[in-house]
Design a protein around this motif. Sequence first.
Motif, PDB file in Angstrom:
ATOM      1  N   CYS A 101       0.822  -1.219   0.000  1.00  0.00           N
ATOM      2  CA  CYS A 101       0.000   0.000   0.000  1.00  0.00           C
ATOM      3  C   CYS A 101       0.860   1.276   0.000  1.00  0.00           C
ATOM      4  CB  CYS A 101      -0.867  -0.044   1.250  1.00  0.00           C
ATOM      5  SG  CYS A 101      -1.931   1.349   1.487  1.00  0.00           S
ATOM      6  N   CYS A 102       0.284   2.373  -0.523  1.00  0.00           N
ATOM      7  CA  CYS A 102       0.997   3.653  -0.541  1.00  0.00           C
ATOM      8  C   CYS A 102       0.649   4.509   0.667  1.00  0.00           C
ATOM      9  CB  CYS A 102       0.680   4.418  -1.816  1.00  0.00           C
ATOM     10  SG  CYS A 102      -1.046   4.936  -1.914  1.00  0.00           S
TER      11      CYS A 102
ATOM     12  N   TRP B 209       1.490   8.042  10.185  1.00  0.00           N
ATOM     13  CA  TRP B 209       1.746   6.701   9.660  1.00  0.00           C
ATOM     14  C   TRP B 209       1.596   6.677   8.150  1.00  0.00           C
ATOM     15  CZ3 TRP B 209       3.550   2.308  12.036  1.00  0.00           C
ATOM     16  CH2 TRP B 209       3.814   2.461  13.391  1.00  0.00           C
ATOM     17  N   SER B 210       0.628   7.441   7.664  1.00  0.00           N
ATOM     18  CA  SER B 210       0.412   7.508   6.227  1.00  0.00           C
ATOM     19  C   SER B 210       1.692   8.012   5.545  1.00  0.00           C
ATOM     20  CB  SER B 210      -0.759   8.447   5.949  1.00  0.00           C
ATOM     21  OG  SER B 210      -0.881   8.688   4.591  1.00  0.00           O
TER      22      SER B 210
ATOM     23  N   GLN C  89      -2.630  10.635  -3.048  1.00  0.00           N
ATOM     24  CA  GLN C  89      -1.523  10.362  -2.133  1.00  0.00           C
ATOM     25  C   GLN C  89      -0.170  10.405  -2.853  1.00  0.00           C
ATOM     26  OE1 GLN C  89      -1.372   9.861   1.118  1.00  0.00           O
ATOM     27  NE2 GLN C  89       0.104   8.266   1.667  1.00  0.00           N
ATOM     28  N   LEU C  90      -0.095   9.732  -4.008  1.00  0.00           N
ATOM     29  CA  LEU C  90       1.194   9.633  -4.700  1.00  0.00           C
ATOM     30  C   LEU C  90       1.566  10.945  -5.395  1.00  0.00           C
ATOM     31  CD1 LEU C  90       0.682   6.002  -5.959  1.00  0.00           C
ATOM     32  CD2 LEU C  90       2.478   6.755  -4.395  1.00  0.00           C
TER      33      LEU C  90
ATOM     34  N   ALA D  89      -9.764   7.405   4.195  1.00  0.00           N
ATOM     35  CA  ALA D  89      -9.523   8.631   4.952  1.00  0.00           C
ATOM     36  C   ALA D  89      -8.275   8.510   5.821  1.00  0.00           C
ATOM     37  CB  ALA D  89     -10.739   8.951   5.808  1.00  0.00           C
ATOM     38  N   TYR D  90      -7.485   7.425   5.629  1.00  0.00           N
ATOM     39  CA  TYR D  90      -6.328   7.143   6.493  1.00  0.00           C
ATOM     40  C   TYR D  90      -5.323   8.299   6.512  1.00  0.00           C
ATOM     41  CZ  TYR D  90      -2.574   4.251   8.553  1.00  0.00           C
ATOM     42  OH  TYR D  90      -1.593   3.717   9.359  1.00  0.00           O
ATOM     43  N   SER D  91      -5.105   8.902   5.325  1.00  0.00           N
ATOM     44  CA  SER D  91      -4.093   9.962   5.283  1.00  0.00           C
ATOM     45  C   SER D  91      -4.523  11.158   6.132  1.00  0.00           C
ATOM     46  CB  SER D  91      -3.808  10.392   3.843  1.00  0.00           C
ATOM     47  OG  SER D  91      -5.014  10.745   3.214  1.00  0.00           O
ATOM     48  N   ILE D  92      -5.836  11.265   6.394  1.00  0.00           N
ATOM     49  CA  ILE D  92      -6.307  12.358   7.246  1.00  0.00           C
ATOM     50  C   ILE D  92      -6.352  11.919   8.711  1.00  0.00           C
ATOM     51  CG2 ILE D  92      -8.226  13.947   7.690  1.00  0.00           C
ATOM     52  CD1 ILE D  92      -8.970  13.486   4.676  1.00  0.00           C
TER      53      ILE D  92
END
Lengths: 429, 468
Positions: free
Chosen positions: A352-353, A366-367, A396-397, A358-361
């Motif tokens: 995974c990247c 960790w994201s 994200q990328l 909503a993980y990056s928020i």
Amino acid sequence: MTIKSYIDNVKDEVYKCVHCGFCLTACPTYLVSGQELESPRGRITLMKATIESEIIPDSNTFAHWDRCIQCRACEPACPSGVNYGLLIEATKTGMNEVRSESFIYRYNLKIILNLLISKWFVNLNALIFRIYNKLKISQLINKVKLNKLLPKKINELEKMIPIINGFPLKSGNYPSDTNNNFKVMLFRGCVMPGIHGDNMRKTIYLLNHLGFDVEVLDNEVCCGSISSHNGDSDMTLKLAKTNIDNFLQNESKYLLISSAGCGTRIKEYNHLFNKNSSYYNKALLLKEKTMDIYEFLYNNLPFKPEGNINLTVSYQPACHLINTQKIIDPPVELLKMIPGIKYVELPSSNICCGAGGAYSITQPEWSKKVLNKKMTEFKSINADILTVSNPGCLIQLQNGIQESSISSDIMYVTDLLYNSYLKGEKNES
Amino acid sequence: MNINQSFKQKLIDIVGSDYVIVDKQDMIVYESDGTHDKGMPDYVTLPGSVEEVSKLVILANDYGIPIIARGSGTGLSGGAVPISGGLIISVNRMNKILNIDPEKATAVLEAGVINLEISKKASEYGLFYAPDPSSQQACSIGGNVAENSGGPHCLAYGVTTNHILAIEVVLPTGEITWFGEMNKESSGIDFRGLFIGSEGTFGICTKVVVKLLKQPEEVQTFLIAFNNINDAANATTSIIGSGIIPSAIEMMDRTASKAAEEGTNAGIPENSDTVLLIEIEGFKEDIKEQELLIKDIVNEFDPIEIKLAANTKERDLFWKARKGVLGALGRIAPNYFLVDGTVPRTKLSFVLSEVNKLAKKYGLIVANVLHAGDGNLHPCIIFDQQTPGDTQKALSLGGDILKVCVENGGVLSGEHGIGYEKKEYMPLLFSENDINYMKEMKNIFDSKNNFNPGKIFPEMSDTIEQPK
Ligand SMILES: Cc1cc2nc3c(=O)[nH]c(=O)nc-3n(C[C@H](O)[C@H](O)[C@H](O)COP(=O)(O)OP(=O)(O)OC[C@H]3O[C@@H](n4cnc5c(N)ncnc54)[C@H](O)[C@@H]3O)c2cc1C
Ligand code: SF4
Ligand code: SF4
């Protein structure tokens, strides 16, 4: 109900885990930390200990479960066939129950979740971000060194503002020029139509060009993955029922999805219902009708792309495409059909990247760790273009590429296919 | 400040607060390895360098706290389980491949490097690392060194110790030293060889220099289904008797292959009883010749089907079925107790039939997975810890199976070590004198018995008939 009772519901699945550890190295959070607590086996052990009343999960325990990106790479790695998705969903629902005893948490989360999946909010945001992009505010902030004054959190969030590609995609009919009478529905989802409107229009162009009529339903709602990732089962159920009814009513043969996370959620609607409920069977019917865009294109391509694209291209698959829907080869095979392309494999592309819905928020730190590892690997292959198959990965990328000042481009696999078909068409005329 | 707190603070001073775990609820994930054995550590640390490891060891010595080294926790003898508490030093963060020298065909690795990553990286130079435990996607090279691990391809290539040139270790005194030599086989007393297989009782290994081999020109993999286990065992003996040395001959009985097939759809026929996975490698012409020869031999044993891997993808799938088979047993029941006996190859058929008789007697299911080529059997006793009395029954059956192995000229452990789980069986094979010699050796390295205490050596030295 206590959190234990929620996990008890999936006890049989928990006990399928024999503690072999094969899943460790498939897990992005384990890979960046080396910590068993941030691994699938660790998270399952915490569930087992909860069932056996060896622990009473506290905020520490919750943190380990929260750090799971729900990429589900642990599933294909597991020889015992543990359905980790079921486990973490049940656990998250239990956590949500405990947390919602706190008034503030309950209302904040509800409001945020409702906002995230409402169309007007997404479109409004898209508009604001668009203006933000157009006025180049980001560069301005850097120029006047405002970034040095802003608090770190705000700065991080500022960096996450996505680049908006065109106006939002509207619902309606998009017929092809042919008389094939082969109609498909295209799912819009929440994020993609507002932010990546142009990319969706390219997908529609592609489908039309290949002879398919496209309909984008007005009455579709969010697939429910954001609410289920965050343990709001009532909301998930409501959304699922609406979508099942609306999509089954439509006469199109297929429902196509260009966002892998939505695809997995919709294909797994049956998990939400009791086997005796009428919706269980309806969900299975919808599953048969639902196809990821790449799966569909690969199986139904009437003619190949002809426009030359002389670039080095790599591909980061969406977790939910490879781990749950098991769609691994189609996007790569489609890319390889494009004349002129030099395809290079991204090392550890199965990892995974760090986008994860909503993980990056919710887990920015960790994201970021997971993204940094990915960027190091991407740099090592020197590709001109990184292609993706999901909006979350693209945002994200794109962020990662900007942050690490690489000159590579990022786009959907469908964008590149579009370019090649368009070029081919021009060459002909 | 009490001792706990001052010790904890010093741990944090050495490795940083992110890498010290003391919360009881959190430490539960460090209670066990790949077995069902359990023991709660008092502290868990994840150092980032050999210097930090050394400081941790010195600190623990000062406080008289036992040390348990841990890699990926895939061990199958309870080796990394802190049965009487103590400090876990987990090397997972030290996972860099420091150097690959394609000319000399060697690699320098930190101890936490995952076994499979070595071959992945080495493949860029047409090289590979031969020992391939079935757990290779997860286990660490440090753990491999500690257990002297084997794997399917060790039939042709030999086990871990045959592929290690040198190791950097932190001794129980905290001293950092190297055993072995970088470029050639060691001369003088082989401390390297002594350390390999010492199961974390002689110190902590922090770096490893391994030999790499050239990838073979051609590889061919057979998946052969038989009507019964005897035919498969006899085919194995005949193949090896004919002079061919396949790089691997693996066997799975009916229970095992059913579970493996369910997880992978590798193509094991429905009506198959026992499956052999055979791999040959070498030059193109030789392989063609060996392929025909193997087919001829196998055909004498009335096979149900002989499948040849059509491409790398199919070969990987065959191996996925074999290497994932232990984990796949979770589809039958949540726990397994794996017996790791080794017997002379010619005794395989007989011992297996004895194993099945014993399983019937105890009323438990046993799935047999074998590195058949070298007589290493892995009868897996399948049970459910939740069912009262089952664990005890499984352990007793395990003891009886080991006795059969030893009576037939075998040994206690082919590759997974003695650890905690098998230590009470030691007197089946070793005399009190033998065990005392081993203890003396341990004493030289670790006179305070601070490193992985309670492992390898049985609690009482007199013969134990039944496991605890
Ligand atoms: C499904 C499955 C299949 C397996 N197949 C095989 C197989 O085919 N062949 C085989 O040989 N084994 C096999 N194993 C067993 C296991 O994977 C090996 O023993 C492996 O070498 C253990 O490595 P680890 O990193 O997980 O070590 P751990 O389990 O963490 O530790 C094992 C032992 O080594 C010690 N140790 C760990 N790291 C260090 C270090 N750096 N320095 C000193 N001591 C250390 C520990 O104290 C412990 O005693 C299998 C296990 C599983 C679960
Ligand atoms: S879903 Fe992804 S992040 Fe979560 S435990 Fe599994 S592999 Fe790790
Ligand atoms: S791979 Fe499966 S059985 Fe093994 S530890 Fe992970 S979840 Fe458990």
